[in-house]
Design an enzyme around this catalytic site. Structure first.
Site, PDB file in Angstrom:
ATOM      1  N   ASP A  31       0.852  -1.191   0.000  1.00 31.54           N
ATOM      2  CA  ASP A  31       0.000   0.000   0.000  1.00 31.54           C
ATOM      3  C   ASP A  31       0.887   1.240   0.000  1.00 31.54           C
ATOM      4  O   ASP A  31       2.061   1.180   0.377  1.00 31.54           O
ATOM      5  CB  ASP A  31      -0.922   0.017   1.232  1.00 31.54           C
ATOM      6  CG  ASP A  31      -1.859   1.215   1.193  1.00 31.54           C
ATOM      7  OD1 ASP A  31      -2.539   1.408   0.161  1.00 31.54           O
ATOM      8  OD2 ASP A  31      -1.880   2.004   2.167  1.00 31.54           O
ATOM      9  N   SER A  32       0.282   2.364  -0.394  1.00 36.19           N
ATOM     10  CA  SER A  32       1.015   3.628  -0.375  1.00 36.19           C
ATOM     11  C   SER A  32       1.354   4.052   1.055  1.00 36.19           C
ATOM     12  O   SER A  32       2.183   4.941   1.241  1.00 36.19           O
ATOM     13  CB  SER A  32       0.171   4.705  -1.057  1.00 36.19           C
ATOM     14  OG  SER A  32      -1.093   4.777  -0.424  1.00 36.19           O
ATOM     15  N   GLY A  37      -2.792   9.146  -4.201  1.00 34.34           N
ATOM     16  CA  GLY A  37      -4.093   9.468  -4.802  1.00 34.34           C
ATOM     17  C   GLY A  37      -4.147  10.715  -5.653  1.00 34.34           C
ATOM     18  O   GLY A  37      -5.039  10.861  -6.477  1.00 34.34           O
ATOM     19  N   CYS A  88      -3.685  -1.174  -2.257  1.00 35.21           N
ATOM     20  CA  CYS A  88      -3.966   0.230  -2.582  1.00 35.21           C
ATOM     21  C   CYS A  88      -4.804   0.313  -3.858  1.00 35.21           C
ATOM     22  O   CYS A  88      -4.401  -0.194  -4.910  1.00 35.21           O
ATOM     23  CB  CYS A  88      -2.624   0.930  -2.791  1.00 35.21           C
ATOM     24  SG  CYS A  88      -2.747   2.651  -3.238  1.00 35.21           S
ATOM     25  N   ASN A  89      -5.954   0.964  -3.753  1.00 35.77           N
ATOM     26  CA  ASN A  89      -6.818   1.121  -4.928  1.00 35.77           C
ATOM     27  C   ASN A  89      -6.155   1.946  -6.009  1.00 35.77           C
ATOM     28  O   ASN A  89      -6.301   1.662  -7.194  1.00 35.77           O
ATOM     29  CB  ASN A  89      -8.122   1.816  -4.530  1.00 35.77           C
ATOM     30  CG  ASN A  89      -9.159   0.860  -4.038  1.00 35.77           C
ATOM     31  OD1 ASN A  89     -10.011   0.422  -4.783  1.00 35.77           O
ATOM     32  ND2 ASN A  89      -9.058   0.501  -2.762  1.00 35.77           N
ATOM     33  N   GLU A 125      -6.844   9.936   8.479  1.00 37.65           N
ATOM     34  CA  GLU A 125      -5.511   9.917   9.096  1.00 37.65           C
ATOM     35  C   GLU A 125      -5.425  10.877  10.284  1.00 37.65           C
ATOM     36  O   GLU A 125      -4.676  10.646  11.219  1.00 37.65           O
ATOM     37  CB  GLU A 125      -4.439  10.221   8.050  1.00 37.65           C
ATOM     38  CG  GLU A 125      -4.425   9.129   6.996  1.00 37.65           C
ATOM     39  CD  GLU A 125      -3.118   8.952   6.270  1.00 37.65           C
ATOM     40  OE1 GLU A 125      -2.269   9.858   6.305  1.00 37.65           O
ATOM     41  OE2 GLU A 125      -2.955   7.880   5.652  1.00 37.65           O
ATOM     42  N   CYS A 185     -11.159   2.777  -1.758  1.00 37.64           N
ATOM     43  CA  CYS A 185      -9.955   3.357  -1.148  1.00 37.64           C
ATOM     44  C   CYS A 185      -9.725   2.653   0.182  1.00 37.64           C
ATOM     45  O   CYS A 185     -10.680   2.373   0.913  1.00 37.64           O
ATOM     46  CB  CYS A 185     -10.137   4.859  -0.928  1.00 37.64           C
ATOM     47  SG  CYS A 185      -8.761   5.616  -0.042  1.00 37.64           S
ATOM     48  N   HIS A 197      -8.790   3.643   2.984  1.00 41.10           N
ATOM     49  CA  HIS A 197      -9.135   4.331   4.225  1.00 41.10           C
ATOM     50  C   HIS A 197     -10.641   4.356   4.513  1.00 41.10           C
ATOM     51  O   HIS A 197     -11.054   4.649   5.630  1.00 41.10           O
ATOM     52  CB  HIS A 197      -8.657   5.785   4.168  1.00 41.10           C
ATOM     53  CG  HIS A 197      -7.173   5.936   4.269  1.00 41.10           C
ATOM     54  ND1 HIS A 197      -6.300   5.282   3.426  1.00 41.10           N
ATOM     55  CD2 HIS A 197      -6.402   6.659   5.118  1.00 41.10           C
ATOM     56  CE1 HIS A 197      -5.057   5.621   3.743  1.00 41.10           C
ATOM     57  NE2 HIS A 197      -5.093   6.448   4.760  1.00 41.10           N
TER      58      HIS A 197
HETATM   59  N1  DGL Z   1      -4.100   3.736  -0.385  1.00 38.12           N
HETATM   60  C1  DGL Z   1      -4.735   4.744  -1.223  1.00 38.12           C
HETATM   61  C2  DGL Z   1      -5.907   4.102  -1.986  1.00 38.12           C
HETATM   62  O1  DGL Z   1      -6.449   3.079  -1.590  1.00 38.12           O
HETATM   63  C3  DGL Z   1      -5.189   5.926  -0.413  1.00 38.12           C
HETATM   64  C4  DGL Z   1      -4.054   6.765   0.113  1.00 38.12           C
HETATM   65  C5  DGL Z   1      -3.263   7.442  -0.998  1.00 38.12           C
HETATM   66  O2  DGL Z   1      -3.786   8.334  -1.696  1.00 38.12           O
HETATM   67  O3  DGL Z   1      -2.109   7.068  -1.161  1.00 38.12           O
HETATM   68  O4  DGL Z   1      -6.298   4.617  -2.997  1.00 38.12           O
END
Ligand code: DGL
Length: 268
Positions: free
Chosen positions: A6-7, A39, A69-70, A154, A186, A188
């Site tokens: 993930d990011s 994102g 991560c989406n 966050e 996403c 989050h």
């Molecule tokens: N993990 C990212 C997603 O699922 C969200 C956080 C980001 O923008 O890096 O899209």
């Protein structure tokens, strides 16, 4: 082992569902917290960061990688699968979260009116529309970028009146289209599910993304014994971040829903 990328911390919501439902496997979680958020970044940047992360996880011994991560799934997965993987690791696999969520949305939808929310990059990629239309060309799909939601989660603003106001603003256009299923596209957004469900009302099914991704992974492993048999099964997990491990741990405990004892650091 199964690599989970993930990011940042968000993908821990997905890993949490893996640990709850597929606890026998070994996992290696990489959060690129130093370069998050993805994102709002460009296609090439997201591709390059994701490719580096995937190469790192394979180098650590991952046989299968899930892009939790989406944004990475939307912007980088297809190119990695089609161009990079066949040259560098033809016997290993990288999967994303978009197809599992699209399939589950089609199964859940009664009237074929599906909503998608995600980061700006995910929504602009239109990858959900493409995958959903592959499954059923007649679906009506309505998408909404929600760039303010990641920082609100966050910052621990879940449940605050300001957050609910922003949610209403984002969700109103989807509600007015009378969608019957909503994809939380996403990492989050599961934290906001309660508020989203309340706003969308009882005629809209708000999907539980981590549970769905875990179910689809279990199904994939059943259908692919050639991959499954190569995975170590000692129930171990390792966490690595590209930023400060202390900060990762503090956020990570919340996202994973259990205590993280050891976090290592890498730099790309
Ligand atoms: N993990 C990212 C997603 O699922 C969200 C956080 C980001 O923008 O890096 O899209």
């Amino acid at each position: 082992m199964i690599g989970v990328f993930d990011s940042g911390y968000g993908g821990l919501t997905i890993l949490r569902a893996f640990l709850d439902n597929l606890s026998e496997y070994d996992y290696f979680y990489l959060g690129d917290s130093a370069r998050t958020p993805y994102g709002n970044k460009s296609l090439n940047t997201i591709y390059e960061y994701t490719r580096q992360a995937v190469a790192f996880l394979f180098n650590q011994g991952a046989i299968l990688i899930i892009l939790a991560c989406n944004t990475a799934s939307a912007k980088a997965l297809r190119r990695i699968q089609q161009e990079w993987l066949p040259i560098h690791y033809p016997d290993r696999r990288v999967l994303g979260v978009v197809i599992p969520l699209a399939e589950a949305a089609v199964e859940a939808s009664r009237y074929g009116r599906i909503g998608v929310i995600g980061t700006r990059a995910t929504i602009e990629s239109r990858v959900y529309e493409q995958e959903l239309h592959k499954l059923d060309a007649g679906l009506k799909i309505y998408s909404q970028a929600c760039p303010l939601l990641v920082p609100l989660v966050e910052e621990d603003w879940v449940g605050k009146p300001e957050t609910n106001m922003i949610l209403k603003k984002y969700l109103h256009p989807l509600k007015s289209k009378r969608i019957d299923s909503l994809i939380l596209g996403c990492t989050h957004y599961p934290f906001l599910k309660k508020g989203i469900t309340r706003i969308m009302g009882k005629n809209c099914h708000v999907m539980d993304a981590p549970r769905i991704v875990a179910e689809k992974l279990a199904d994939y492993l059943k259908r692919h014994p050639e991959i499954e048999q190569r995975l170590e099964k000692k129930g171990r997990y390792i966490f690595v971040t590209s930023d400060d491990p202390k900060r990762f741990k503090a956020f990570g405990d919340k996202f994973l829903g259990r205590r993280i004892t050891d976090v290592q650091n890498i730099s790309f």
